[in-house]
Design an enzyme around this catalytic site. Structure first.
Site, PDB file in Angstrom:
ATOM      1  N   LYS A 120      12.210 -33.976 -90.634  1.00  0.00           N
ATOM      2  CA  LYS A 120      13.164 -33.687 -91.703  1.00  0.00           C
ATOM      3  C   LYS A 120      12.969 -32.276 -92.272  1.00  0.00           C
ATOM      4  O   LYS A 120      13.896 -31.688 -92.798  1.00  0.00           O
ATOM      5  CB  LYS A 120      13.075 -34.737 -92.796  1.00  0.00           C
ATOM      6  CG  LYS A 120      13.572 -36.093 -92.312  1.00  0.00           C
ATOM      7  CD  LYS A 120      13.872 -37.057 -93.427  1.00  0.00           C
ATOM      8  CE  LYS A 120      14.596 -38.282 -92.903  1.00  0.00           C
ATOM      9  NZ  LYS A 120      13.756 -39.116 -92.014  1.00  0.00           N
TER      10      LYS A 120
HETATM   11  C1  LIG Z   1      14.261 -40.027 -91.083  1.00  0.00           C
HETATM   12  C2  LIG Z   1      13.404 -40.435 -89.940  1.00  0.00           C
HETATM   13  C3  LIG Z   1      13.927 -41.071 -88.792  1.00  0.00           C
HETATM   14  C4  LIG Z   1      15.389 -41.454 -88.670  1.00  0.00           C
HETATM   15  O1  LIG Z   1      16.237 -40.350 -88.539  1.00  0.00           O
HETATM   16  P1  LIG Z   1      17.831 -40.496 -88.791  1.00  0.00           P
HETATM   17  O2  LIG Z   1      18.329 -39.111 -88.817  1.00  0.00           O
HETATM   18  O3  LIG Z   1      17.975 -41.189 -90.120  1.00  0.00           O
HETATM   19  O4  LIG Z   1      18.377 -41.305 -87.679  1.00  0.00           O
HETATM   20  C5  LIG Z   1      13.060 -41.367 -87.759  1.00  0.00           C
HETATM   21  N1  LIG Z   1      11.738 -41.086 -87.839  1.00  0.00           N
HETATM   22  C6  LIG Z   1      11.193 -40.480 -88.921  1.00  0.00           C
HETATM   23  C7  LIG Z   1       9.731 -40.220 -88.953  1.00  0.00           C
HETATM   24  C8  LIG Z   1      12.002 -40.133 -90.010  1.00  0.00           C
HETATM   25  O5  LIG Z   1      11.449 -39.546 -91.087  1.00  0.00           O
END
Ligand SMILES: *Cc1c(COP(=O)(O)O)cnc(C)c1O
Length: 477
Positions: A120
């Site tokens: 993220k």
């Molecule tokens: C947010 C997140 C996801 C999921 O990603 P999306 O964009 O919501 O599909 C998967 N793994 C981790 C570690 C995350 O922080």
């Protein structure tokens, strides 16, 4: 480039106009009115670019209302080795998203070298700099209010800390996060970051955020905004690393690849879908879910049937524990030939707690043409994959990345190189790693002993009036 709503009833907007907002006024999500196309000549020219230069090449097709020199400077400040060097010591941080090859044709794209050790950061760090730039221009301020159970909140705080014109009020469930997650957020001493630990569960925190957001007069007076996963700026920033990963895993632009993506809100894989729509040779997009398999069910059966929050399982890949995939509507808009009325019809059912099914329609044949594959992973699969990766390659992966690897290896079309997106580092999920391997994951040097740093956090009962009073006391109006 203008942006339109998936529900077809909102005026077209520019990139900077939608940057600070959330949903379109008609309740839909913004998308470009047409996807910019990447020519073969451009692909050839982009193959050897640095991450920052590639990001500029891709994003200047979307952020057309930001002067090129400004956009370039913002991107150059964002994608630096200094920001993205928190991962494994043997990673090549100059690449920002290095490719780790397990064996010929099987790769992991490292996306978790940012400050909070999850992918993220890739988008959120850019968003922080874009927000600061846009607010500066408008002489405006923004107070970001959110609720988190871990990853999103910390990524937002590390992106917004110290930024002019921005304050963050982040609610988290008191005592419910790991000691590491608490330390990551609460040790931030920046004046513009406010951590609020709510005596309750994540849902209580979420309800408080909704209550404040639904008080439109209060929201406007206090310039309240959000940074949730439907933000178009986040999705667009994620498109870049699909290009970067493709170039790293192939020798020529005649080759095709498969990407496998651990999925929750469909944000990450939506960026892959858009990269493919732009012309990146992606032969297959593989969606991996955990026990919360609403998206896997759709790609297997054509039925989209969100579960209620009380039917969402708590799993050992918690960032994928979702009941409704908030970005999924963007893909469905493309699937139904960009028919806003059809999307409105489908979501009138979803928003009323129902479902929709495309199996017996032409949309099913259309779906097959998109070359998606999907699968799910369980706690047992996750531990097994973590163990196998460790034993066979000496590589430790986090539980979410393990879900992606398990499903990717199962579903990939023979002959296609497989690129699994790494969504977090194992250091964030110590308990599950210990359960799988009987040993603790390594921690990046900079984060050793983070639990011992002084913490700044306001503990609060789950009471909306108290929250409003706290915000008012910190926001001059
Ligand atoms: C947010 C997140 C996801 C999921 O990603 P999306 O964009 O919501 O599909 C998967 N793994 C981790 C570690 C995350 O922080």
């Amino acid at each position: 480039m203008k942006y339109i709503s998936t529900r077809g009833n909102a005026p077209a907007r520019t990139f900077t106009e939608i940057l600070l907002g959330g949903l379109a006024p008609d309740g839909g999500l913004y998308l470009p009115e047409a996807y910019p196309q990447v020519t073969r000549a451009e692909l050839d020219a982009w193959r050897n670019l640095s991450y920052a230069d590639l990001a500029f090449a891709v994003l200047s097709k979307f952020a057309t209302d930001i002067p090129a020199a400004d956009l370039q400077a913002i991107i150059a400040r964002t994608y630096t080795e200094k920001v993205y060097s928190n991962g494994r010591e043997d990673s090549d941080f100059t690449q920002i998203t290095p490719l780790r090859t397990l064996e010929p044709g099987v790769h992991i794209l490292e996306l978790s070298n940012g400050p909070t050790l999850a992918f993220k950061d890739m988008a959120m760090q850019l968003l922080g700099n874009l927000f600061e730039y846009a607010l500066d221009k408008q002489h405006a301020e923004l107070n970001i209010l959110g609720a988190t159970s871990g990853d999103t909140g910390s990524a937002a705080e590390y992106a917004m800390r110290g930024k002019r014109g921005i304050r963050v009020f982040m609610l988290s469930p008191n005592g419910k996060m790991s000691a590491f997650q608490r330390a990551q957020m609460y040790s931030l001493q920046d004046e513009n970051i406010h951590n609020i630990a709510i005596n309750g569960f994540f849902d209580d925190a979420q309800d408080m955020v909704k209550a404040v957001s639904n008080d439109h007069a209060y929201k406007a007076a206090h310039k309240i905004g959000t940074v949730n996963s439907i933000n178009w700026g986040r999705v667009s920033a994620q498109i870049v690393y699909y290009f970067k990963g493709y170039f790293a895993a192939t020798k020529s632009n005649d080759e095709q690849v498969a990407f496998s993506v651990p999925s929750g809100n469909f944000g990450n894989i939506c960026a892959g879908h858009i990269a493919r729509m732009m012309g990146l040779p992606i032969g297959q997009l593989i969606l991996a879910t955990n026990e919360n398999d609403v998206l896997d069910e759709f790609f297997r059966t054509g039925s989209y049937r969100p579960r209620g929050t009380d039917h969402t399982y708590q799993t050992s890949s918690p960032s994928m524990d979702i009941s409704k995939a908030s970005n999924f509507e963007r893909f469905v808009y493309d699937l139904v030939g960009r028919d806003g009325a059809k999307v409105r019809e489908f979501w009138s059912r979803v928003d009323a707690g129902g479902a929709f099914d495309i199996k017996d329609s032409d949309y099913w044949d259309e779906l097959l043409r998109y070359n998606f594959a999907s699968g799910k992973s369980s706690h047992y699969d996750r531990l097994k994959t973590i163990r196998e990766l460790w034993e066979e390659y000496g590589v430790m992966v986090d539980p979410h990345t393990a879900d992606g690897l398990k499903v990717g290896l199962e579903q990939r079309r023979p002959g296609l190189p497989l690129i699994c997106l790494e969504t977090a580092l194992p250091a964030k999920f110590e308990e599950t790693i210990v359960e799988a391997l009987g040993r603790k994951p390594e921690r990046p040097v900079a984060l050793e002993g983070i639990e011992n740093l002084p913490q700044k956090v306001e503990v609060m009962d789950a009471d909306v009036a108290t929250l409003k009073a706290f915000i008012s006391a910190h926001v001059p109006i």
